[in-house]
Design a protein around this motif. Sequence first.
Motif, mmCIF file in Angstrom:
data_model
loop_
_atom_site.group_PDB
_atom_site.id
_atom_site.type_symbol
_atom_site.label_atom_id
_atom_site.label_comp_id
_atom_site.label_asym_id
_atom_site.label_seq_id
_atom_site.Cartn_x
_atom_site.Cartn_y
_atom_site.Cartn_z
ATOM 1 N N MET A 1 0.841 -1.197 0.000
ATOM 2 C CA MET A 1 0.000 0.000 0.000
ATOM 3 C C MET A 1 0.879 1.249 0.000
ATOM 4 O O MET A 1 1.830 1.362 0.766
ATOM 5 C CB MET A 1 -0.909 0.011 1.224
ATOM 6 C CG MET A 1 -1.862 -1.159 1.309
ATOM 7 S SD MET A 1 -3.094 -1.145 -0.002
ATOM 8 C CE MET A 1 -4.093 0.240 0.518
ATOM 9 N N LEU A 2 0.544 2.165 -0.886
ATOM 10 C CA LEU A 2 1.273 3.430 -0.996
ATOM 11 C C LEU A 2 0.376 4.565 -0.533
ATOM 12 O O LEU A 2 -0.746 4.728 -1.025
ATOM 13 C CB LEU A 2 1.711 3.650 -2.443
ATOM 14 C CG LEU A 2 2.418 4.984 -2.745
ATOM 15 C CD1 LEU A 2 3.714 5.090 -1.958
ATOM 16 C CD2 LEU A 2 2.667 5.124 -4.233
ATOM 17 N N THR A 3 0.855 5.344 0.439
ATOM 18 C CA THR A 3 0.099 6.471 0.986
ATOM 19 C C THR A 3 0.889 7.751 0.788
ATOM 20 O O THR A 3 2.079 7.815 1.144
ATOM 21 C CB THR A 3 -0.201 6.267 2.480
ATOM 22 O OG1 THR A 3 -0.900 5.027 2.653
ATOM 23 C CG2 THR A 3 -1.068 7.399 3.010
ATOM 24 N N ILE A 4 0.237 8.766 0.231
ATOM 25 C CA ILE A 4 0.863 10.067 -0.028
ATOM 26 C C ILE A 4 -0.049 11.151 0.528
ATOM 27 O O ILE A 4 -1.282 11.031 0.465
ATOM 28 C CB ILE A 4 1.096 10.285 -1.541
ATOM 29 C CG1 ILE A 4 1.941 9.148 -2.121
ATOM 30 C CG2 ILE A 4 1.780 11.617 -1.806
ATOM 31 C CD1 ILE A 4 2.156 9.253 -3.623
ATOM 32 N N ASN A 5 0.545 12.211 1.054
ATOM 33 C CA ASN A 5 -0.200 13.349 1.583
ATOM 34 C C ASN A 5 -0.052 14.538 0.644
ATOM 35 O O ASN A 5 1.076 14.916 0.286
ATOM 36 C CB ASN A 5 0.301 13.730 2.980
ATOM 37 C CG ASN A 5 -0.011 12.673 4.020
ATOM 38 O OD1 ASN A 5 -0.943 11.886 3.855
ATOM 39 N ND2 ASN A 5 0.765 12.633 5.081
ATOM 40 N N TYR A 6 -1.182 15.129 0.279
ATOM 41 C CA TYR A 6 -1.219 16.348 -0.523
ATOM 42 C C TYR A 6 -1.851 17.457 0.317
ATOM 43 O O TYR A 6 -2.873 17.236 0.970
ATOM 44 C CB TYR A 6 -2.036 16.158 -1.805
ATOM 45 C CG TYR A 6 -1.317 15.435 -2.927
ATOM 46 C CD1 TYR A 6 0.003 15.019 -2.783
ATOM 47 C CD2 TYR A 6 -1.947 15.186 -4.140
ATOM 48 C CE1 TYR A 6 0.664 14.375 -3.799
ATOM 49 C CE2 TYR A 6 -1.295 14.531 -5.175
ATOM 50 C CZ TYR A 6 0.011 14.129 -4.994
ATOM 51 O OH TYR A 6 0.678 13.485 -6.013
ATOM 52 N N THR A 7 -1.248 18.634 0.285
ATOM 53 C CA THR A 7 -1.748 19.776 1.053
ATOM 54 C C THR A 7 -2.363 20.794 0.099
ATOM 55 O O THR A 7 -1.734 21.188 -0.891
ATOM 56 C CB THR A 7 -0.614 20.426 1.864
ATOM 57 O OG1 THR A 7 -0.013 19.447 2.722
ATOM 58 C CG2 THR A 7 -1.155 21.563 2.720
ATOM 59 N N TYR A 8 -3.598 21.212 0.409
ATOM 60 C CA TYR A 8 -4.308 22.190 -0.396
ATOM 61 C C TYR A 8 -4.820 23.327 0.491
ATOM 62 O O TYR A 8 -5.127 23.125 1.675
ATOM 63 C CB TYR A 8 -5.513 21.555 -1.118
ATOM 64 C CG TYR A 8 -5.162 20.412 -2.045
ATOM 65 C CD1 TYR A 8 -4.609 20.644 -3.293
ATOM 66 C CD2 TYR A 8 -5.396 19.092 -1.668
ATOM 67 C CE1 TYR A 8 -4.297 19.602 -4.143
ATOM 68 C CE2 TYR A 8 -5.085 18.043 -2.514
ATOM 69 C CZ TYR A 8 -4.539 18.302 -3.751
ATOM 70 O OH TYR A 8 -4.227 17.262 -4.600
ATOM 71 N N ARG A 9 -4.925 24.494 -0.089
ATOM 72 C CA ARG A 9 -5.500 25.642 0.614
ATOM 73 C C ARG A 9 -7.013 25.644 0.400
ATOM 74 O O ARG A 9 -7.501 25.400 -0.717
ATOM 75 C CB ARG A 9 -4.899 26.946 0.060
ATOM 76 C CG ARG A 9 -5.463 28.231 0.665
ATOM 77 C CD ARG A 9 -4.833 28.540 1.986
ATOM 78 N NE ARG A 9 -5.390 29.764 2.553
ATOM 79 C CZ ARG A 9 -4.909 30.993 2.337
ATOM 80 N NH1 ARG A 9 -3.848 31.154 1.549
ATOM 81 N NH2 ARG A 9 -5.454 32.045 2.911
ATOM 82 N N ILE A 10 -7.769 25.881 1.468
ATOM 83 C CA ILE A 10 -9.235 25.971 1.370
ATOM 84 C C ILE A 10 -9.673 27.356 1.831
ATOM 85 O O ILE A 10 -8.952 28.045 2.569
ATOM 86 C CB ILE A 10 -9.927 24.874 2.210
ATOM 87 C CG1 ILE A 10 -9.531 24.974 3.683
ATOM 88 C CG2 ILE A 10 -9.606 23.497 1.655
ATOM 89 C CD1 ILE A 10 -10.282 24.008 4.582
ATOM 90 N N TYR A 11 -10.871 27.748 1.402
ATOM 91 C CA TYR A 11 -11.383 29.090 1.682
ATOM 92 C C TYR A 11 -12.804 28.991 2.257
ATOM 93 O O TYR A 11 -13.796 29.184 1.538
ATOM 94 C CB TYR A 11 -11.375 29.933 0.410
ATOM 95 C CG TYR A 11 -10.004 30.070 -0.210
ATOM 96 C CD1 TYR A 11 -9.145 31.096 0.164
ATOM 97 C CD2 TYR A 11 -9.549 29.149 -1.166
ATOM 98 C CE1 TYR A 11 -7.880 31.223 -0.398
ATOM 99 C CE2 TYR A 11 -8.288 29.259 -1.725
ATOM 100 C CZ TYR A 11 -7.456 30.298 -1.341
ATOM 101 O OH TYR A 11 -6.208 30.418 -1.896
ATOM 102 N N PRO A 12 -12.905 28.678 3.556
ATOM 103 C CA PRO A 12 -14.247 28.604 4.157
ATOM 104 C C PRO A 12 -14.840 29.986 4.362
ATOM 105 O O PRO A 12 -14.115 30.997 4.475
ATOM 106 C CB PRO A 12 -13.971 27.905 5.497
ATOM 107 C CG PRO A 12 -12.565 28.278 5.830
ATOM 108 C CD PRO A 12 -11.838 28.372 4.514
ATOM 109 N N ASN A 13 -16.178 30.036 4.422
ATOM 110 C CA ASN A 13 -16.833 31.306 4.714
ATOM 111 C C ASN A 13 -16.758 31.585 6.218
ATOM 112 O O ASN A 13 -16.170 30.824 6.982
ATOM 113 C CB ASN A 13 -18.281 31.300 4.215
ATOM 114 C CG ASN A 13 -19.079 30.136 4.773
ATOM 115 O OD1 ASN A 13 -18.878 29.735 5.916
ATOM 116 N ND2 ASN A 13 -19.980 29.580 3.959
#
Length: 418
Positions: A1-13
Motif C-alpha cells: 500500500m502506498l500512501t501520499i499526503n497532498y496539502t491544499y489551501r481551502i477558503y471557508p466562509n
Amino acid sequence: MLTINYTYRIYPNTDQSALMLEWLETSRKVYNRALRELKDWINSRKCMIDRCSIEREYIIPANTPFPSYHRQQNDLPKLKESWTELKNVHSQVLQTTIRRLHDTWESFQKRGFGFPRFKKFGQFKSFVFPQFLDNPINGFEITLPKIGSIPISLSRPIPQGFSVKQVRVLSKARGTQWYVVVSIQSDVSVPDVPVHGRAIGIDLGLERFVTVSDGSFFERPKFLKSQHRQLKLLQRRAARKQKRSANWEKAQIKVARLHHHIADKRKDFHLKTAHKLCDQAETIFAEDLNTVGLNRGMLRKECVDASFGAFLDLLKWVCWKRGVFFMRVNPNGTSQTCPRCQATVTKPLSEREHICPECGYRTHRDHAAAEMVLLRGLNVVPVDNRGMETVCAGELAGVEIPSQVPKTLLGATRKPKK
C-alpha cells in the motif's frame, strides 16, 4: 500500500470558519480531559504502601483499569449526555483526538521522554476525518461532514488509481488561513531505489547552504534575518496592546502571518534546491547531522533559520519521488580529513580553506567535506560500475585518487572511451 499526503489551501466562509474554530476548541478540551484522567490514574499508583502524602492523594480504586484508548473512546457517548457541546462535533473527530493522545503516550513509553502535555487555548490546530466512503473532492470544492462544501485550491490533481482515505483540517496564522492535508492511497507497491547513475555528496553549512562534491554550491538565503526588523516591529506593537483585547488579537495575527510567510519562503527554497540536486545526480549522500544539537548550540538562531533537518527530510522525499537513491552517512570528522590521502587535517571552524600538508590538496573546507561524505557513502553501499564513468573534481584537477576508492559515481560525468 502506498500512501501520499497532498496539502491544499481551502477558503471557508465566516460561518464555516467559526464552526471549525469551535471544533478545535472542543477537541482541545476533550484532549485535556482524557490526559487528566490518564495522569490521575498514574499518580494514584505512586503513593506509598504504608502512608499517604500530607498534601494530597489520588483516591482511585486499585481494581480500576488503565484508561486505554478503547475505554476512553467508549466513554464518549456517555459523556455527550452531560457535555452537550460534543454533539456538535463529528464523532470520528473526537475519536481521533483520543487516538492522538494515546499515540503521544505510546511514543513517550518507547523514547523515555516527552510526556503528553496539556494544550493551552489556541494550541490545538488540527482535527482529522479518518475515513470517507466517497471522494470528498468534487471539482474545486471539498465536502466535509457537518461542515459542508468548501472551495479548495486544487493546485495538483489527485493521480489516477488513488483514493482519498483521510483528511486533516489544519489552521494556520491563528485561524485566518485554512488548509487540508489529504491522504491518498493506492494498492501499488514501489520498490526501493537502488544505487545507480552519477553520485554526489553534499555538505550542509551556514556559509554555504549546500556544497556539492563536484564543486558547485548553493548560497544560504537568510529568511529570518531579512525580515527581522519587520518582525521586531510587529512584536513590539503586539506587546503594547492589552492582552486578550481585539487590538491585541489583530496584532498577533499580523505576527503569525509574517512567521507563516517566512516559513513558506524557506520551504520553497528547500524544495527547489532538492530538485536541482536531483537534476545533477541519481545517487545522493548527505551528512546525518544532529540537528537537535545544532539548534541548541552557539549558532542556534542561524541553524534554526537554515532548518537543516527539514531540508534533509524534504530531500529524502524528493529523491524517493524522482527515483534517486538517498542515504545519510556519519558526519564525524568529514571536515578534518583529507578526501585525497585520508590524512587528518585539524583546523578550527574559522579556517575556511582545506590545505593538506601530506598531499598538498587545496580546496574550500566545505567542498573537501562534501567529497569525504561521498567517499564514505561509496564505501557503505555496493556500486554498480556499468553505464557511465564518473570522476570527482579533484581528479579533473590532476589529483590522484586512492586505489581503494572506486572511481565510478564520484562526481562529474565523463563518457567512457570506445
